[in-house]
Design a protein around this motif. Structure first.
Motif, PDB file in Angstrom:
ATOM      1  N   MET A  46      30.457  20.240  -4.851  1.00 37.28           N
ATOM      2  CA  MET A  46      31.583  21.166  -4.928  1.00 37.28           C
ATOM      3  C   MET A  46      32.340  20.922  -6.229  1.00 37.28           C
ATOM      4  N   ILE A  47      32.591  21.998  -6.984  1.00 36.66           N
ATOM      5  CA  ILE A  47      33.360  21.882  -8.216  1.00 36.66           C
ATOM      6  C   ILE A  47      34.502  22.898  -8.203  1.00 36.66           C
ATOM      7  N   ASN A  48      35.420  22.742  -9.137  1.00 32.27           N
ATOM      8  CA  ASN A  48      36.512  23.698  -9.265  1.00 32.27           C
ATOM      9  C   ASN A  48      36.041  24.969  -9.961  1.00 32.27           C
ATOM     10  N   VAL A  49      36.632  26.087  -9.579  1.00 32.70           N
ATOM     11  CA  VAL A  49      36.354  27.362 -10.227  1.00 32.70           C
ATOM     12  C   VAL A  49      37.684  28.055 -10.513  1.00 32.70           C
ATOM     13  N   VAL A  50      37.622  29.068 -11.360  1.00 33.21           N
ATOM     14  CA  VAL A  50      38.822  29.836 -11.716  1.00 33.21           C
ATOM     15  C   VAL A  50      38.702  31.221 -11.096  1.00 33.21           C
ATOM     16  N   LYS A  51      39.676  31.599 -10.302  1.00 34.36           N
ATOM     17  CA  LYS A  51      39.665  32.919  -9.658  1.00 34.36           C
ATOM     18  C   LYS A  51      40.269  33.945 -10.616  1.00 34.36           C
ATOM     19  N   SER A  52      39.545  35.019 -10.846  1.00 34.08           N
ATOM     20  CA  SER A  52      40.017  36.065 -11.755  1.00 34.08           C
ATOM     21  C   SER A  52      41.251  36.760 -11.177  1.00 34.08           C
ATOM     22  N   VAL A  74      34.162  38.351  -6.619  1.00 33.90           N
ATOM     23  CA  VAL A  74      34.089  37.013  -6.024  1.00 33.90           C
ATOM     24  C   VAL A  74      32.746  36.364  -6.370  1.00 33.90           C
ATOM     25  N   ARG A  75      31.693  37.150  -6.433  1.00 34.28           N
ATOM     26  CA  ARG A  75      30.377  36.629  -6.849  1.00 34.28           C
ATOM     27  C   ARG A  75      30.450  36.093  -8.269  1.00 34.28           C
ATOM     28  N   SER A  76      31.096  36.820  -9.156  1.00 27.46           N
ATOM     29  CA  SER A  76      31.214  36.389 -10.547  1.00 27.46           C
ATOM     30  C   SER A  76      32.103  35.153 -10.676  1.00 27.46           C
ATOM     31  N   ASP A  77      33.239  35.143  -9.988  1.00 27.69           N
ATOM     32  CA  ASP A  77      34.167  34.016 -10.078  1.00 27.69           C
ATOM     33  C   ASP A  77      33.510  32.699  -9.656  1.00 27.69           C
ATOM     34  N   PHE A  78      32.666  32.783  -8.624  1.00 25.23           N
ATOM     35  CA  PHE A  78      32.028  31.573  -8.093  1.00 25.23           C
ATOM     36  C   PHE A  78      30.630  31.349  -8.667  1.00 25.23           C
ATOM     37  N   HIS A  79      30.342  32.044  -9.770  1.00 24.72           N
ATOM     38  CA  HIS A  79      29.067  31.862 -10.491  1.00 24.72           C
ATOM     39  C   HIS A  79      27.847  32.130  -9.611  1.00 24.72           C
ATOM     40  N   ASN A  80      28.003  33.030  -8.650  1.00 22.25           N
ATOM     41  CA  ASN A  80      26.913  33.339  -7.714  1.00 22.25           C
ATOM     42  C   ASN A  80      26.397  32.071  -7.037  1.00 22.25           C
ATOM     43  N   PRO A 123      38.961  23.218  13.338  1.00 19.83           N
ATOM     44  CA  PRO A 123      40.292  22.966  12.757  1.00 19.83           C
ATOM     45  C   PRO A 123      40.305  21.889  11.680  1.00 19.83           C
ATOM     46  N   GLN A 124      39.442  20.891  11.799  1.00 21.13           N
ATOM     47  CA  GLN A 124      39.391  19.825  10.796  1.00 21.13           C
ATOM     48  C   GLN A 124      39.108  20.387   9.408  1.00 21.13           C
ATOM     49  N   TYR A 125      38.293  21.437   9.367  1.00 22.02           N
ATOM     50  CA  TYR A 125      37.882  21.999   8.084  1.00 22.02           C
ATOM     51  C   TYR A 125      38.814  23.095   7.588  1.00 22.02           C
ATOM     52  N   ASP A 126      39.907  23.324   8.304  1.00 22.31           N
ATOM     53  CA  ASP A 126      40.935  24.234   7.796  1.00 22.31           C
ATOM     54  C   ASP A 126      41.742  23.571   6.687  1.00 22.31           C
ATOM     55  N   ASP A 127      41.651  22.253   6.605  1.00 25.04           N
ATOM     56  CA  ASP A 127      42.415  21.495   5.610  1.00 25.04           C
ATOM     57  C   ASP A 127      41.450  20.695   4.738  1.00 25.04           C
ATOM     58  N   ILE A 128      40.839  21.382   3.758  1.00 26.52           N
ATOM     59  CA  ILE A 128      39.936  20.733   2.820  1.00 26.52           C
ATOM     60  C   ILE A 128      40.399  21.036   1.390  1.00 26.52           C
ATOM     61  N   LEU A 129      39.817  20.361   0.438  1.00 28.51           N
ATOM     62  CA  LEU A 129      40.173  20.580  -0.959  1.00 28.51           C
ATOM     63  C   LEU A 129      39.885  22.020  -1.362  1.00 28.51           C
ATOM     64  N   ASN A 130      40.847  22.611  -2.044  1.00 30.52           N
ATOM     65  CA  ASN A 130      40.739  24.002  -2.474  1.00 30.52           C
ATOM     66  C   ASN A 130      40.201  24.043  -3.897  1.00 30.52           C
ATOM     67  N   CYS A 131      38.987  24.587  -4.059  1.00 30.45           N
ATOM     68  CA  CYS A 131      38.337  24.522  -5.368  1.00 30.45           C
ATOM     69  C   CYS A 131      38.945  25.452  -6.406  1.00 30.45           C
ATOM     70  N   ILE A 132      39.827  26.357  -6.007  1.00 29.36           N
ATOM     71  CA  ILE A 132      40.492  27.192  -7.015  1.00 29.36           C
ATOM     72  C   ILE A 132      41.869  26.637  -7.389  1.00 29.36           C
ATOM     73  N   PRO A 183      28.975  25.079 -15.381  1.00 29.25           N
ATOM     74  CA  PRO A 183      29.406  25.296 -13.991  1.00 29.25           C
ATOM     75  C   PRO A 183      28.608  26.359 -13.259  1.00 29.25           C
ATOM     76  N   GLU A 184      27.931  27.242 -13.983  1.00 28.51           N
ATOM     77  CA  GLU A 184      27.148  28.277 -13.312  1.00 28.51           C
ATOM     78  C   GLU A 184      25.792  27.789 -12.831  1.00 28.51           C
ATOM     79  N   THR A 185      25.413  26.534 -13.145  1.00 30.21           N
ATOM     80  CA  THR A 185      24.133  26.013 -12.669  1.00 30.21           C
ATOM     81  C   THR A 185      24.271  25.459 -11.255  1.00 30.21           C
ATOM     82  N   ALA A 186      23.150  25.340 -10.581  1.00 29.27           N
ATOM     83  CA  ALA A 186      23.155  24.858  -9.191  1.00 29.27           C
ATOM     84  C   ALA A 186      23.512  23.378  -9.124  1.00 29.27           C
ATOM     85  N   PHE A 187      24.228  23.005  -8.074  1.00 28.03           N
ATOM     86  CA  PHE A 187      24.485  21.601  -7.739  1.00 28.03           C
ATOM     87  C   PHE A 187      25.118  20.819  -8.905  1.00 28.03           C
TER      88      PHE A 187
END
Length: 227
Positions: free
Chosen positions: A1-7, A34-40, A91-100, A199-203
């Motif tokens: 998981m990496i950070n991305v920038v939301k348009s 959303v596909r473009s922002d998250f690099h597909n 519910p545990q996963y409602d509070d995770i790191l926000n990549c944007i 960032p657009e590459t896999a993994f």
């Protein structure tokens, strides 16, 4: 998981759909943006060009005030079906790191480890012991392990793709470190590594941690590491 920038700004159709009784949050250009922002890529497992695609509500939307989250542009994430179903209604996963959120420097907070010669699945290590980081680690572990027969098969398919990507990257990294006597070969490996760190590459997060774990690689490629 990496950070991305939301348009920005949000697609205009979201405000209109929010006024409707049964509005569609996937309206207009939402899917394309959303596909473009998250690099597909799935924002959780980082699979490139997933064959099952969902627009996920990062924070669950409900009736009343929280219904606004259904049409909140900053709450719409690009995710594969496997990861979305793994995260759903827990519910545990409602509070995770926000990549944007640039304050959540995910690759600094969670070590991503995978050596296919030593393990059949990745490992994730929290760098700080906060609940939000631990929740994110738990989600990543479940995504890559699977708790049902179906989820285990899906996880194995993702790991197969991860294995291929990481084998190539480690080959490039090893070649770079061992090619001091061949300047052209060293330059070729350098360019391949830089390309694979985009960032657009896999993994991407796993490859970032290969670099971070090697003082020699980190010295040469720190400037190319996505956050």
């Amino acid at each position: 998981m990496i950070n991305v920038v939301k348009s920005q700004p949000a697609p205009l159709c979201l405000a209109e759909e929010a006024k409707k009784k049964s509005g569609d949050y996937k309206c207009g250009e939402v899917l394309i943006r959303v596909r473009s922002d998250f690099h597909n890529k799935c924002y959780i497992c980082e699979t490139k060009a997933p064959t099952t695609i969902n627009v996920e509500h990062f924070k669950p939307h409900k009736r009343g005030k929280l219904k606004l989250l259904k049409f909140d542009w900053n709450n719409l994430f690009y995710v594969c079906g496997h990861c979305n179903n793994t995260k759903l209604a827990k519910p545990q996963y409602d509070d995770i790191l926000n990549c944007i959120n640039p304050d959540n420097r995910i690759v600094d907070l969670i070590e991503h480890i995978f050596d296919p010669l030593k393990s059949d699945s990745p490992d994730f290590k929290a760098q700080i012991q906060t609940q939000i980081v631990l929740n994110t680690v738990a989600l990543l572990e479940e995504v890559y392990d699977g708790k049902t027969v179906l989820k285990k098969i899906e996880a194995e398919n993702i790991i197969d793709a991860l294995t291929k990507e990481m084998n190539n990257f480690v080959y490039y990294a090893t070649g770079y470190l061992k090619s001091d006597d061949n300047p052209q070969e060293k330059r070729d490996f350098y360019e391949l590594i830089v390309a694979k760190l985009k960032p657009e590459t896999a993994f991407t997060a796993f490859k970032i941690w290969v670099v971070k774990s090697s003082p020699k690689l980190l010295k040469e490629f720190a400037q190319y590491l996505p956050q």
